[in-house]
Scaffold this motif. Structure first.
Motif, short mmCIF file in Angstrom:
data_model
loop_
_atom_site.label_atom_id
_atom_site.label_comp_id
_atom_site.label_asym_id
_atom_site.label_seq_id
_atom_site.Cartn_x
_atom_site.Cartn_y
_atom_site.Cartn_z
N PRO A 39 0.81 -1.25 -0.12
CA PRO A 39 -0.03 0.09 -0.04
C PRO A 39 0.83 1.35 0.10
O PRO A 39 0.30 2.38 -0.29
CB PRO A 39 -0.98 -0.15 1.36
CG PRO A 39 0.08 -1.04 2.14
CD PRO A 39 0.74 -1.90 1.25
N GLU A 40 2.09 1.16 0.66
CA GLU A 40 2.87 2.47 0.39
C GLU A 40 3.83 2.70 -0.78
O GLU A 40 4.72 3.47 -0.61
CB GLU A 40 3.83 2.40 1.79
CG GLU A 40 3.04 2.47 3.02
CD GLU A 40 4.01 2.47 4.26
OE1 GLU A 40 5.03 2.21 4.19
OE2 GLU A 40 3.17 2.31 5.42
N ARG A 41 3.42 1.87 -1.72
CA ARG A 41 4.40 2.18 -3.04
C ARG A 41 3.92 3.24 -3.71
O ARG A 41 2.80 3.82 -3.78
CB ARG A 41 3.73 1.05 -4.02
CG ARG A 41 4.60 0.80 -5.33
CD ARG A 41 4.29 -0.26 -6.01
NE ARG A 41 4.81 -0.24 -7.50
CZ ARG A 41 4.32 -1.07 -8.25
NH1 ARG A 41 3.74 -2.18 -8.11
NH2 ARG A 41 4.98 -0.91 -9.36
N VAL A 42 5.10 3.99 -4.15
CA VAL A 42 4.86 5.37 -4.75
C VAL A 42 5.25 5.21 -6.13
O VAL A 42 4.52 5.23 -6.98
CB VAL A 42 5.92 6.48 -3.90
CG1 VAL A 42 5.54 7.93 -4.66
CG2 VAL A 42 5.12 6.67 -2.71
N LEU A 43 6.52 5.08 -6.70
CA LEU A 43 7.08 5.06 -7.77
C LEU A 43 7.05 3.49 -8.25
O LEU A 43 6.18 2.84 -8.82
CB LEU A 43 8.21 5.67 -8.20
CG LEU A 43 8.36 7.31 -8.20
CD1 LEU A 43 9.44 7.85 -8.48
CD2 LEU A 43 7.25 7.88 -9.51
#
Length: 121
Positions: A39-43
């Motif tokens: 859930p904390e994936r950005v790029l």
């Protein structure tokens, strides 16, 4: 009461959900392999995967990456891309490089097969 287990290396008591021993840092059985999903994936999810693997806060890893990017002049970006290519998107998936290697292996094995010839009697 919290469930506990013992470290496989130093036999210290750990929480049941621990993936690494805080004493000897040994990886525990049943811990999921490094992957970029979550859930904390950005790029690309590489900083999150590194943070999960090392047991650090994701923000700390991201700040360290930005600092490394500024200091190394782009070498950190190459390391990021390499980690992205070698890290699967989920615990059960294959890494992008592994998918490419599998695809190339299928293509080359299909090209080297002898053509099927039908014989008529």
């Amino acid at each position: 009461m919290d469930e506990t287990k013992r470290c496989v290396a130093c036999r210290m008591e750990l929480q049941a959900e621990a993936t690494r021993c805080p004493h000897c840092r040994e990886r525990q059985p049943g811990a999921e392999p490094m992957h970029r999903g979550g859930p904390e994936r950005v790029l690309g999810g590489v900083c999150m995967a590194l943070a999960r693997q090392l047991g650090l806060d994701v923000a700390l890893v991201r700040v360290a990456f930005v600092l490394a990017l500024a200091v190394t002049g782009g070498t950190a970006l190459m390391v990021y891309l390499l980690l992205w290519g070698l890290t699967p998107v989920s615990a059960t998936a294959k890494a992008p490089v592994q998918r490419l290697v599998d695809w190339l292996a299928r293509m080359t094995s299909a090209a080297t097969e002898e053509p099927r010839v039908e014989r008529r009697v």
